[in-house]
Scaffold this active site. Sequence first.
Site, PDB file in Angstrom:
ATOM      1  CG  LEU A 217     -57.911  27.972  -3.200  1.00 43.64           C
ATOM      2  CD1 LEU A 217     -57.241  29.102  -3.564  1.00 43.64           C
ATOM      3  CD2 LEU A 217     -59.294  28.595  -2.273  1.00 43.64           C
ATOM      4  CG  HIS A 218     -62.602  22.139  -4.869  1.00 44.27           C
ATOM      5  ND1 HIS A 218     -62.555  22.251  -3.529  1.00 44.27           N
ATOM      6  CD2 HIS A 218     -64.006  21.500  -5.163  1.00 44.27           C
ATOM      7  CE1 HIS A 218     -63.479  21.973  -3.062  1.00 44.27           C
ATOM      8  NE2 HIS A 218     -64.361  21.453  -3.884  1.00 44.27           N
ATOM      9  NE  ARG A 219     -67.106  24.929  -1.681  1.00 44.39           N
ATOM     10  CZ  ARG A 219     -67.979  24.009  -1.580  1.00 44.39           C
ATOM     11  NH1 ARG A 219     -68.745  23.784  -2.710  1.00 44.39           N
ATOM     12  NH2 ARG A 219     -67.961  23.106  -0.769  1.00 44.39           N
ATOM     13  NE  ARG A 252     -65.653  22.360 -11.123  1.00 46.72           N
ATOM     14  CZ  ARG A 252     -65.741  23.386 -11.694  1.00 46.72           C
ATOM     15  NH1 ARG A 252     -64.759  24.352 -11.605  1.00 46.72           N
ATOM     16  NH2 ARG A 252     -66.929  23.581 -12.415  1.00 46.72           N
ATOM     17  CG  ASP A 292     -62.643  26.314  -2.647  1.00 45.50           C
ATOM     18  OD1 ASP A 292     -62.424  25.237  -2.402  1.00 45.50           O
ATOM     19  OD2 ASP A 292     -62.556  27.156  -3.819  1.00 45.50           O
TER      20      ASP A 292
END
Length: 376
Positions: A217-219, A252, A292
Amino acid sequence: MSTGSPAPAADVAAPGAFLHIVGARPNFVKAAPVVAALERRGAEQSVLHTGQHYDDRMSAVFFRDLGLPRPDADLGVGSGTHAEQTAALMVGLEKEFTERRPGTVVVYGDVNSTVAAALVAAKLGVPVAHVEAGLRSFDMTMPEEVNRRVTDQLSDLCFATSPEAVGHLAAEGVPVGRVHLVGNPMIDTLLANLDRFDTGALRERTGLPESYVAATLHRPANVDRPETVARLVAAVHEVADGIDVVMPVHPRGRAAFAAAGLGDHPRVHLLEPLGYIDFVALVRGGSAVVTDSGGVQEETTILGVPCLTLRPNTERPVTITHGTNRLVSEAELPELPGLVAKAAAEAPAERAVPPLWDGRAGERIASVLCGEVGDH
């Protein structure tokens, strides 16, 4: 180093050469088969790394894993706001393009490096070829969607991975002669490395459990707001009550997930970012994947691993109609543990492969770039 004939001057590509712009890990995976196919043709080319992803685990390891040539230049722009990063990219790229005088600039995907290169090249009158053109989420809150739309309008060649991408370009008025349906070069890389994705070896090195769900997950929509991160962490912890969760943590989101206590659950295993071979080995061995990422949606479609995408939309609907993917909106997060359990329990079914996802996209792209074929 150049991968074709020697350049006439050190570190400067010959006029007419192809200049590949890469900056983030998805770009490297897409570029590798195109660079290799052009090399087989003896084409003059060079690779410019913008340094958008600069950590060794997010960048250099991918060059090693994929056999990409060492970049001829690295701008080292690093991180920043979208405006800061894009501005720094444009300044650096303008200098490089002016000095190198490439014949065609080849850009990949939808990151800031891609749109910055397209803008600079267009203003300098240098033709642009966009690999992975026409993808649309129709969600203008996504920075990537803005980048895709702008890049496609500026591109002289649009290489589409799926029929619906061709339709999106036509609807936006892109002339049909610019558009080529070539398949997916990311899948070229996946298929070429299938026998290297050794989940057992990865498990031995990292101590992973025998059965697990892989997560990534990084968005921005998922990691930039503390309240959203808290809900995600709660949902992942509930998943981990039933099955171990293994998650390489993207830089991120690292601080946000740490603050929310992601690693506090005994069955949540957090890893540093993985190189391409190790990451796909992790995905391949998972009972299911929670992500994501756009690329992971495509990879799981080919690998036959159930994928739950924590987004309200996807620019890759072919992964839903042909593959294993299911969208999970924020409102559906409480259902995630049940969805994961159901997906993990289901035996993989035989699924149709999307058109031209056959491992030859790089060859088709190179053929068009070198003027060997007409429209696809």
